[in-house]
Write an enzyme that holds these catalytic residues in place. Sequence first.
Site, short mmCIF file in Angstrom:
data_model
loop_
_atom_site.label_atom_id
_atom_site.label_comp_id
_atom_site.label_asym_id
_atom_site.label_seq_id
_atom_site.Cartn_x
_atom_site.Cartn_y
_atom_site.Cartn_z
N GLU A 42 47.67 36.98 13.39
CA GLU A 42 48.69 37.06 14.65
C GLU A 42 48.48 37.34 15.77
O GLU A 42 47.03 38.82 15.88
CB GLU A 42 50.16 37.99 14.39
N HIS A 64 59.74 40.78 5.81
CA HIS A 64 59.86 40.44 7.28
C HIS A 64 60.46 39.30 6.63
O HIS A 64 59.86 38.03 6.64
CB HIS A 64 59.70 40.70 8.14
#
Lengths: 969, 599
Positions: free
Chosen positions: B203, B70
Site C-alpha cells: 500500500e 475495513h
Amino acid sequence: MAAHLKKRVYEEFTKVVQQQHEDLSTKKLRLTKPSKSAALHVDLCKATSPADALQYLLQFARKPVEVESVEGVVRILLEHYYKENDASVRLKIASLLGLLSKTAGFSPDCIMDDAINTLQNEKSHQVLAQLLDTLLVIGTKLPENPSVRMRLVEVACKHLTDSSHGVRNKCLQLIGCLGLVEKGVAKEAESQAAKDVQKIIGDHFNDQDPRVRTAAIKAMLQLHERGLKLQQAIYSQACKLLADDYEQVRSAAVQLIWVLSQLYPESIVPIPSSNEEIRLVDDAFGKICHMVSDGSWVVRVQAAKLLGSMQQVSSHFLEQTLDKKLMSDLRRKRTAHERAKELYSSGEFSSGRKWGDDAPKEEVDTGAVNLIESGACGAFVHGLEDEMYEVRIAAVEALCMLAQSSPSFAEKCLDFLVDMFNDEIEEVRLQSIHTMRKISNNITLREDQLDTVLAVLEDSSRDIREALHELLCCTNVSTKEGIHLALVELLKNLTKYPTDRESIWKCLKFLGSRHPTLVLPLVPELLSTHPFFDTPEPDMDDPAYIAVLVLIFNAAKSCPTMPALFSDHTFRHYAYLRDSLSHLVPPLRLPGRKLVSSTVSPNITPHEDPSQQFLHQSLERVYNFQHLDPQGIQELLEFTIRDLQRLGELQSELAGMADFTATYLQCQLLLIKALQEKLWNVAAPLYLKQNALASAAAKQILEETYKMEFMYSGVESRQVVIIHHMRLQAKALQLIVTARTTRGVEPLFGMCEKFLQEVDSFQRCFISELPHMQGSFVDKLLDLMPRLVTSKPAEVVKILQTTLRQSTFLHLPLPEQLHRATANIIEPTGESDNPLRFTSGLVVALDVDATLEHVQDPQGTVKVQVLYPDGQAQLIHPKPADFRNPGPGRHRLITQVYLSHTAWTEPCQIEVRLLLAYNSNKSKASTRIPKSTWSESLEALPPSENGIEGTIPFSKPVKVYIMPKPARR
Amino acid sequence: MPEIKVTPLGAGQDVGRSCILVSIAGKNVMLDCGMHMGYNDDRRFPDFSYITQNGRLTDFLDCVIISHFHLDHCGALPYFSEMVGYDGPIYMTHPTKAICPILLEDYRKITVDKKGETNFFTSQMIKDCMKKVVAVHLHQTVQVDEELEIKAYYAGHVLGAAMFQIKVGCESVVYTGDYNMTPDRHLGAAWIDKCRPDLLISESTYATTIRDSKRCRERDFLKKVHETVERGGKVLIPVFALGRAQELCILLETFWERMNLKAPIYFSTGLTEKANHYYKLFITWTNQKIRKTFVQRNMFEFKHIKAFDRAFADNPGPMVVFATPGMLHAGQSLQIFRKWAGNEKNMVIMPGYCVQGTVGHKILSGQRKLEMEGRQILEVKMQVEYMSFSAHADAKGIMQLIRQAEPRNVLLVHGEAKKMEFLKQKIEQEFHVSCYMPANGETTTILTNPCIPVDISLGLLKRETAIGPLADAKKPKLMHGTLLMKDNSFRLLCPEQALKELGLAEHQLRFTCRVHIQDPRKEHETGLRVYNHLKGILKDYSVQHLPDGSITVESILIQATAHSEDQGTKVLLVSWTYQDEELGSYLTSLLKKGLPQST
C-alpha cells in the site's frame, strides 16, 4: 593459643576430653580418597552395555574428585575411551575429561597429549566437538604455556575444515580463547600461526552455517577482550555481515563493528559509490544507527545500547540521530518540537490548534529527499518509538550517555526525553526521568518543556513522582514564571498525594537555593503580603504553606534583600521551622533578630559548623569525667545523651553520628549503673531481686552493641573494636551476675571457658588495635590472662569484677560519615478502620511499601515481621526483586506479605514491622582479618559460638486491622 | 520465462475498493475484495466480470485472501461470493473473521434500511459467505492446494490486520494490505522476515509523507483533554466504531489511571460493545504492553469508560464522550455536538479526516456559524481541535518494510498516482529494484527467474563434493550426474542408477581421434617416444606402455601406426570414452602440438 587454653582447661576435667577425639576422626576420611579411581575402573569394567556404562559415568560425575586422584581417573577414562564403540559414552567421557581438568589445583598438561591423540581417530562429530571443548578447558588452565597453546591452536585449525558446524564452532572458540596475543614469544613459531589467527577466524566470516559465522565473530571479540589488537581490515568484512540473514550474526557483527570503531576511531574509510571519505567512527556510528531499525529486536537493543558508548563520534553525525525530515505531500513540514520552540521564541501564546496549523509550507525538492539514509538520520527517533520497551529503554540509556558527554546534544535531545515521560510502560518513563536528571547540569528547561515535565507530577505511581522531584531538585529553570509554575504544580501534587510531603519539601528546598533571583520577585505574591494591609496569618501547620516557606527561605539564604519583604509572622514561622524542620530550612542572617545561629556565627571557624563543634565538645567533656564522683558521672552522661539525641533530631546530617555516640554513652551509663549496684556487697540470698537490674543492663548493652555494629553504615574497624570491647564487658558482667546468683560451680565452667575463648578471639581479631586500648578492660584482662587460665571459676569471676571496675572508659573515635539505617513503612498506613477480611485458612496478601535509608545489602538483611495478637510471630524474607534503588543509600521495598490465621470472632490488629537481620559471623571485623587467621579460628571454635544471628527492629510497627472469617460450609 | 501477472480491479492508483488479481505459476489468487466509499452505483464494487463473463468464479480463482476487516478491503465479499458466485476458500485471520461480519451487517443496514436500496446482499448472504472463510494464524503456512501455500504476517494497522505471502514453488508474492510500521497504544508494528519475494505489493497511502513522532500527538491530545476536563468542560470525540476508537480509549484509560482522574468517560454503544469484546479476546494480536499485563488486567476491560446514555449529555460537570459517526454528519455525535457547541468551555476533537460537506469538515475549516436542518443557526463557541491518528505506514515505513523483505520487484497500490510516482522513483533509486504502479484493470507482468529444486542422492552429492577443492561452500558448484525428470519431480542421479531405474542398457560411447605426426622412425619407437613424452608431462596419471605397443593413460588408449601412404608420417590413434572427455581432448591437443625434437 586457643588450643593451649583448651588444653589447660581440659586438664582438670577429663570428661570433656572425648570430644577432642571425635574431632580427630574427621581426618580419617583422607584414607578413603585413592579408592575413587579404582572404583570407577571396576564399575566401567562391569558395565555390559553402553547404557550401563553411561549410567556409571553419570553417577561418577556427581561426586567431586580429589586433586591427587584426578590423573588416575583420567587415565582410566582414556583407556575406556579407546575401547568404547558407542558414541554417547565417548561423548560423556570427553565431557568428564573437561570437568576433571577443571579441578582446582590440578595441572592438566600431563593429559594434554592424550587428549590430542583421541582426536585423531574420532569419527563422531559430536564427540569431536566435545573433545575440542575439553582441550579448550585444558588450554585455559595453562595460561602460562605458549607452546601448549600453539599446539592446541594448530589442532583446532586442522579441524576447521570439518563438515559439522558444531566442530567448527568449537575450533573457532578455541582459537579465540587461546590464539596467541603476546608478541615476541617464540618468534618464528608466532609468525606462522599467531599472525594468522585473525585471518583464520576472518575466513570463517563467510561460512555457510550462521552458527559458525556467529562463533567466528565471537572468537574475534574474544581475541579483542584478551588484548589482541584487531586489524582494521576486518572492518569491511564486518560491515558485510550486518546484512546477514540471521539475527545472532547481525547482533555479533554490531558488537564487532563497535569494537573496531573504538580501536580505530580516527582512520579514514571511503564512502562507497562516492569519492568522499569519513572517519571510521562516524561510519560505524552510521551503520549501527542503521541497525536500530533492524527487523529483529534483539539486534535493535544491542545497537541502541552500543550507540551510547560511541562518544568520539562527531557532533554533526550525533545530531542527525534526532533529525527526521518531515514532509507531507512532498512539502517540508516542521516537527511539533520545532513549532513549540518557535511559538516560545516568538513570545506568542498558543491560539489553540487550528486544522492545518501544522500545514506543510515549502516544497521539497523530490530529488534531494533521501528516504532511507545510510547515515545516522533519525536513529533515536526510531529507537524511542520502537515497539519493544527493551529497545526504548536502551535508546534512552544511550541518549543519556551521549548527552552527558555533549552539552549541545543534551540540549537537542531534551524534547525527545520529555516525550518519553508519556511512555506507556512505567519503567521507560522512570528511566527517562532518571536520564534527564543525570544530564540536567547541561540543560535549562524551556517553559513549555517544563510544562510537560510538570504534568507528570500527577502520575499515580510514587516512583515516578519521586523521581520527578529528584529531577526538579537539579533542574535549571529559565524564568520566574517557570518557578511559579513548578511551585503551583508541586502544591497541586501535594494536595492530591499528601504522602509526598517530605519529598516535595526537599524538592522546593533545592529549587529555592538554585534560583534565588527568580524567586525574589515572586515573594510578595507567594506570601500574599500587601503593601498597605495586613493579611491574615496563614496556618502554620498547612503543608502547602510550609512548602512555600521552604522555597522562600532557601532562596533567601543567598539573597540578602529578600528578608525585607517578610512580614512579622514570617519571621516567627522561620524560627519555628528552623527548629522543627531544620534539615529543610537553612540558617538565615535576619536583620534585627537575635537568633541562636546568628549569635554563634562570629566565632566559629568557617569550615566547621557549630553543631559539629558542639558534638565534639560534649564528647570531650564526657571523656574527661574520670575526676568526677560516681553521681556526677551518671548525671553528666545522662545530660550528654539527652543533648546528643536532640542534636540528632535537629541536624539530619549529624543524626547518625549523634545517635551512634549516644548509644555508646548509654551503654557506658548502663555499665556504670550496674557496677554501682549495691548487690555486690550484699549477701548471696538477697541478690535475687536486685540482680534483675544488672542482668537486664547486661542484656541491653549486648543488644545496643549489635545495633551499633550493624545498623550504621560507615562504621570503621576502629569503631568495631570499641563496640566489641563494650560487648565483652557486657559479657563479663553477665558472667559475674550469673556467678553470683547460681549455686554450684558446674555451669560456671562452661561459661568461663566460653568467655575466655571470646577474649582470645577478640585478641586475635583486633591485635593491631590493642596498642590503642591502654588501660581498658581488655588490656588489663590480657595482662592477667595466664592467671585466669589456670584459676578456678570463682576466682575468675572475682578477677573480672575488679578489672571491670577499674577499667577506663574508652574514647570512641568518630568516622567521617556515619548513617543510621532507618525504615519507614508507608503502606499500610495503619489508619484504616476497615478490617481486611478473608476466609480463615486461606491467605490474604498485604501490600507493604517502605523506604529504607542507609541499609547496606537490603536484599540479604531486611525482613518483614508480622506479629499476631496471640503472640505468634512470622518472619518473611522479601524477594530480591522487591527492592528498588531510587538513589544512593536509599532503597524502597515494595512487597506482598501473605497473612493467614484461624478464624477469629472479632477483627483484631496485627503488627507489621521491618527487621534488620545480622549475623556476627559476617561482621565487619571478621571480613577485615586475613583469611588464614579466619580459617584457623574456625577450626578452633565451633561456628555456633562465634556466629550469633539476630534481628534488630528498625522501623516503627504498623498496625493492620484484619479479620479471618470462618469458612462457610 | 515464467511470469507473475498482477491486475488491480480496485485500489490501482486509487484508495478504496481494494481488489487485486494475481496469477502466479498457474494459480490465480484474489487479494482483498473491498467496496468504494465514494460511489453508490455499480462502481462501488470491483468489476468481477473482468475475471469471467459467464460461469462461476470458482473455476477461475484458487483462493481469495482478505487482509483486514475495513470495508474497503472486505465490503464486496458477500456480493462477490453469494451474488456473483464463488465457492472456493476465503482466507482471513481469526480477528478479521470475527469482526468482519459485524461491519458488513452494519454496512448492509445503512445501505438497505436507511437508503432503501434493493438488490443488495442480505444478512443471510453474509452468514453464508462467512461459512466459506478459513481462518489462519500468524506465521502459519496454509496449503491451499498441493502447490499453493499462504502465510500471514503481522501488519499492525487494525486488530487482525495481516500481510500475506503467497508462494508457489519458488515464486512468491507478498501482499501487505494496510500496515503500520510504528506501534501504537494497542497494536504493534508490522514485521516481516527476509523472505525475498519476487514481488511485494505494498500500500502507499502516505507515499509522500514522513510523519512526526507519535508521542507529540498523543501528548497534545492528552493535554487538551486534561485541560478541558480540569476547567469543568466537556469533550466530544467523534470516532468511527472500530480501530482508532480503541486506540484512543486505551490512551485515555491509561492516562486516567495514571493521573488518577475522576471525570467520567463514555462511549456511545452499539457495535462497539461487540467489537470491544473481540478486542478482549484477541490479546495475542495486540502490542507488547497489553500482552504483558493482561494477566493482571485486560486493558480492554475499561475501568473508567462506561456506556453512554442519551440522558448523560445534559449532566453537569466535566466528561469525555466518544460518539459515532466520526465526521459529525449524523447520529449521536451530531446530537451531542448540537447540545454542547454553545459553551466555550467545551471542546470537540476530530481524530481523523473529514469528507467535504460534513459538519466536521465545516468546523475544521473554521466556520463558526452552522446552518442546521430547519434553518436553525448554530453558533459554535466550543473549541475545535484536530488530531491526526492514522495507522498507515509513511514513506519511511514503506521503505523500511521493503528493506526488511528484500523483494525483487515492488508494486504499489492503494494510493494516489502522483504520490506513487515519487515513491516509485525513490524505491528504484535506493534499492535498485523495478517498481510498478498499475492503474485499475491494467495488467503488469513480471518476469521471474525461479530456481528449480532438484533432489540429489546423498551418495552422489558426497562423491561430487569430495572431488576438487572444498572452496567456498556458498558458491555454485558444478556437478556431474544424470538429471531424471519423472513424475513431475527432478532428480539428479549417478548414471548407473539412472540407467537401472529407467531399465536401459548402457551404451559405450568412444571418441577416436587420429593425430598425424612426422616421424620417420619405426612405429614401435614412435610409440616409445610418445610414451616417454606423456610420462614426462602427466605425472599424476598412470601412463602405461603395453606389450602390444599401445599406450594407456588411465583408460585412454593410444596406438601408433604408420601411415599407409607416407611412412614418414605416423598416425596416432587416440580413443577415449565419453566419461574421460576432458582428459581425452587434453591429450589430443597435447599430441597435436607434436613431440619434442630431442631424443
